[in-house]
Design a protein around this motif. Structure first.
Motif, short mmCIF file in Angstrom:
data_model
loop_
_atom_site.label_atom_id
_atom_site.label_comp_id
_atom_site.label_asym_id
_atom_site.label_seq_id
_atom_site.Cartn_x
_atom_site.Cartn_y
_atom_site.Cartn_z
N LEU A 123 0.80 -1.22 0.00
CA LEU A 123 0.00 0.00 0.00
C LEU A 123 0.84 1.28 0.00
CD1 LEU A 123 -3.20 -0.53 2.17
CD2 LEU A 123 -3.02 -0.21 -0.29
N PRO A 124 1.96 1.35 0.74
CA PRO A 124 2.76 2.60 0.66
C PRO A 124 3.23 2.89 -0.76
CG PRO A 124 3.42 1.29 2.56
CD PRO A 124 2.50 0.42 1.75
N TYR A 125 3.53 1.85 -1.53
CA TYR A 125 3.92 2.03 -2.93
C TYR A 125 2.73 2.41 -3.79
CZ TYR A 125 5.27 0.66 -7.69
OH TYR A 125 5.49 0.63 -9.04
N ILE A 126 1.63 1.67 -3.65
CA ILE A 126 0.46 1.89 -4.51
C ILE A 126 -0.11 3.29 -4.30
CG2 ILE A 126 -1.88 1.09 -5.01
CD1 ILE A 126 -0.90 -1.75 -4.22
N ARG A 127 -0.12 3.75 -3.04
CA ARG A 127 -0.65 5.10 -2.77
C ARG A 127 0.24 6.19 -3.37
NH1 ARG A 127 -1.99 3.55 3.45
NH2 ARG A 127 -4.21 3.02 3.19
N SER A 128 1.50 5.87 -3.61
CA SER A 128 2.43 6.87 -4.16
C SER A 128 2.36 6.97 -5.68
CB SER A 128 3.86 6.54 -3.74
OG SER A 128 4.38 5.44 -4.48
N LEU A 129 1.61 6.08 -6.31
CA LEU A 129 1.52 6.08 -7.77
C LEU A 129 0.62 7.21 -8.24
CD1 LEU A 129 1.10 2.24 -8.45
CD2 LEU A 129 3.16 3.62 -8.81
N PRO A 130 0.81 7.68 -9.47
CA PRO A 130 -0.10 8.70 -10.02
C PRO A 130 -1.53 8.17 -10.08
CG PRO A 130 1.83 8.39 -11.43
CD PRO A 130 1.85 7.29 -10.43
N GLN A 131 -2.48 9.07 -9.99
CA GLN A 131 -3.88 8.65 -10.11
C GLN A 131 -4.37 8.72 -11.54
OE1 GLN A 131 -6.59 10.14 -7.19
NE2 GLN A 131 -5.17 9.84 -5.50
N ASP A 132 -3.61 9.33 -12.42
CA ASP A 132 -3.86 9.22 -13.85
C ASP A 132 -2.54 9.45 -14.58
OD1 ASP A 132 -3.48 11.95 -13.80
OD2 ASP A 132 -5.55 12.46 -14.28
N TYR A 133 -2.56 9.26 -15.90
CA TYR A 133 -1.32 9.28 -16.68
C TYR A 133 -1.50 10.13 -17.93
CZ TYR A 133 0.42 5.56 -13.67
OH TYR A 133 0.86 4.84 -12.59
N ASP A 134 -0.41 10.35 -18.63
CA ASP A 134 -0.42 11.12 -19.87
C ASP A 134 -0.22 10.25 -21.10
OD1 ASP A 134 -0.96 13.65 -18.83
OD2 ASP A 134 1.13 13.95 -18.25
N THR A 135 -0.42 8.94 -20.96
CA THR A 135 -0.37 8.07 -22.14
C THR A 135 -1.61 8.32 -23.00
OG1 THR A 135 -1.56 6.29 -21.00
CG2 THR A 135 0.86 6.31 -20.81
N PRO A 136 -1.58 7.93 -24.28
CA PRO A 136 -2.74 8.16 -25.14
C PRO A 136 -4.02 7.49 -24.65
CG PRO A 136 -0.80 7.76 -26.48
CD PRO A 136 -0.39 7.51 -25.06
N MET A 137 -3.93 6.52 -23.72
CA MET A 137 -5.12 5.94 -23.12
C MET A 137 -5.95 7.00 -22.41
SD MET A 137 -5.54 2.70 -23.70
CE MET A 137 -6.81 2.50 -22.47
N TYR A 138 -5.31 8.11 -22.04
CA TYR A 138 -6.00 9.19 -21.32
C TYR A 138 -6.29 10.40 -22.21
CZ TYR A 138 -5.32 6.87 -16.82
OH TYR A 138 -5.38 5.97 -15.77
N TYR A 139 -5.96 10.33 -23.48
CA TYR A 139 -6.22 11.43 -24.40
C TYR A 139 -7.72 11.55 -24.67
CZ TYR A 139 -1.28 12.07 -25.84
OH TYR A 139 0.07 12.33 -25.87
#
Length: 614
Positions: A173-189
């Motif tokens: 959980l300490p790692y997972i909580r530190s991850l971005p909540q969204d990304y800039d890959t084309p999946m998010y375009y």
């Protein structure tokens, strides 16, 4: 340097804002699965299919609004817990901290001076999320029964990440909580932002990635709702498309290969803390120490206190960075544009050309690359084009002529032309091909530059236009280089210059690793030609002479790597190119080397480390 994903701060936990009947959701998901599993669209219909799939996904996302699990607070609120957890697990944490670097996003900042090649970071295995840890988790029973998970380690990691995110007692959980909540890959375009990629080599991969991710989501949604084993997962009550997109993007931007515990094979892994490093040009400085069972990283260069610490992700093109990591790297020394070339099986000289190519270790049809640097073509592409443009007499000379076997070694060496006519023909072809490819774009380079100056251009649109412009610049350089080479060899022919001849004594030069161009062609240094070269074990030494595995940021195995009932047919590299590409002829009308070149058509082709979309 490597721009990472932006962060959205969400203050609420899980919980649906609206009630959606299970039957209604299952019907929508079934429709999505059917649409994504249908036959590939006919040429020119790919965008239309993408719009239809996206429309179904948006319907599902609207119904699922408010159902995704999110953590309270901002991402940076969780960095202290990440560092404490890493220290408790035995990782090194005394030489750096996590800090914000503006447009580059978060990265590692030196808290003291660090010398080049100094071992400053190590991460023990127990911190890593791997396919093996997934098998030993709540996901294990489903893994043993589902062949998609067994075949696709990246998908296994994505579901592993989601299951652990939903478990309040998860050690990660300490790692997972530190991850971005969204990304800039084309999946998010947004759809209009993806439209800026039309005409680029990245677009087919972007559309395929979206389709495969949607298909995988639909498949696993139905599985979670209906399979007795899957229904016991923490995903049963909350498994949204946004959840799966996030997990796939987290894995796609961070995954790497490490050895299994016994060192007998490699497995996919997420490497906490290390995956915070941003990218710059350089060399691979990370390896896996089997003796101490940990990932180790040495400094790429000297770093002063408070400077950002970078690593090198590997020889990725900007298209690969944009698609799989979510950023465009302006000073990418390894940028390239892929082209597909092949000898048509209907050509009269096909058998002879294929045999010469086979002796050089080159397929009769393959994906090659035009590079951003000089020379724009590799030794492998040089050899292919020479054979591609050979006359029947030249082919015979390389098959049964005097010292034919040894002459094969000269095909990829620029110092030993087949003939002046062959060089002229080859470089004319490259010049013409680059010019035709440039005509396939809907905008000019000047228009792209003007668009990049617009202050209201979104971040994703800006990246897409940057990529589009970079492709054109590589093609423009290849065109100019081809023209210059053609003019040079035309002068050589007109001046009746003597052709450099290969001698027996040249073998040592040709096989010398220090020669200008490596010649044979199965062992080229370029991983982009034909196929990616997989990460191999190295007897490289780090930290007191201990054997480690050298680690490139792993070639992304993302949604495009689908398998089984979800597999999308991959394009056969051995597919013939248009036969018009194979029928260029030169007629020497005078000693000046006048020639007629047959018409050619162009055919555009679609040729991590880790975090890099934060």
């Amino acid at each position: 340097m490597g721009k990472k994903s932006r962060v959205k701060t969400q203050k609420s936990g899980s919980g649906a804002s609206t009630v959606v009947s299970p039957k209604e959701m299952m019907n929508l998901v079934s429709e999505l699965l059917q649409k994504c599993s249908s036959a590939a669209p006919s040429a020119g219909k790919e965008w239309e299919e993408y719009v239809q799939i996206r429309g179904l996904v948006e319907k599902i996302r609207k119904k699922q609004k408010g159902m995704s699990v999110v953590f309270e607070g901002s991402r940076e609120d969780h960095f202290p817990d990440l560092m404490s957890w890493a220290q408790d697990c035995g990782a090194s944490c005394d030489g750096f901290t996590v800090a914000s670097f503006g447009k580059e996003g978060y990265g590692l900042q030196a808290t003291r001076d660090i010398k080049a090649e100094e071992l400053f970071l190590w991460i023990p295995r127990k911190m890593l999320m791997t396919v093996e840890s997934a098998q030993n988790s709540v996901l294990g029973p489903l893994y043993t029964q589902d062949r998609i998970l067994q075949a696709m380690g990246n998908v296994t990691l994505a579901l592993h990440l989601l299951c652990e995110r939903g478990d309040p007692s998860s050690p990660w959980l300490p790692y997972i909580r530190s991850l971005p909540q969204d990304y800039d890959t084309p999946m998010y375009y947004q759809q209009d932002e993806v439209r800026h990629l039309q005409g680029t080599q990245a677009l087919p991969d972007v559309l395929s990635q979206y389709k495969n991710t949607a298909r995988q989501y639909a498949y696993f949604y139905k599985l979670v709702q209906t399979h007795p084993t899957a229904s016991k997962l923490p995903l049963k009550d909350s498994f949204t498309f946004d959840d799966y997109r996030w997990a796939v993007s987290s894995v796609m931007t961070r995954q790497n290969q490490i050895p299994t515990e016994d060192g007998s094979r490699v497995t996919l892994a997420l490497i906490p803390l290390w995956d915070m490093c941003n990218h710059t040009n350089g060399l691979i400085t990370t390896g896996y120490n089997l003796e101490d069972d940990r990932c180790e990283c040495v400094a790429l260069q000297d770093y002063k206190e408070n400077e950002q610490i970078y690593i090198f992700y590997g020889t990725r093109s900007n298209a690969e960075f944009v698609i799989h990591n979510g950023f465009f790297f302006q000073d990418n020394a390894h940028d390239r544009v892929k082209i597909k070339l092949g000898v048509s099986k209907s050509e009269r000289l096909y058998a002879m050309k294929a045999e010469v190519l086979a002796r050089a270790g080159i397929p009769a049809s393959s994906i090659f690359a035009l590079h951003c640097n000089e020379p724009p073509i590799s030794a492998q592409l040089l050899a292919f084009l020479r054979v591609f443009c050979m006359t029947e007499e030249e082919l015979k000379d390389y098959l049964v002529g005097e010292r034919a076997i040894n002459k094969i070694f000269t095909l990829g060496n620029s110092e030993f032309p087949v003939s002046w006519e062959n060089e002229i023909k080859m470089w004319t072809f490259l010049e013409t091909r680059a010019a035709l490819l440039l005509k396939t774009y809907k905008t000019s380079s000047e228009e792209d530059r003007s668009m990049l100056e617009k202050p209201d251009l979104s971040l994703h649109s800006h990246v897409a236009v940057q990529l589009r412009l970079a492709e054109k610049q590589i093609l423009e350089k290849a065109l100019a280089s081809g023209r210059a080479k053609r003019l040079h060899f035309e002068k050589q022919l007109a001046d009746d210059a003597p052709l450099p001849r290969y001698e027996e004594s040249d073998i040592a030069l040709l096989e010398n690793a220090d020669a200008k161009l490596p010649i044979i062609l199965r062992k080229l240094e370029e991983v982009e030609e034909g196929q990616e070269i997989q990460v191999e074990e190295h007897s490289h030494l780090l930290n007191g002479g201990k054997a480690v595995y050298g680690m490139d940021i792993d070639p992304p195995v993302d949604a495009n790597g689908d398998t089984g009932p979800l597999r999308e047919e991959t394009e056969e590299v051995s597919k013939d190119v248009n036969s018009t590409l194979d029928s260029i002829t030169i007629c020497n009308a005078t000693q000046k080397g006048q020639r007629e070149v047959a018409d050619r058509s162009a055919n555009r082709t679609e040729d991590n480390p880790k975090e890099k979309s934060d």
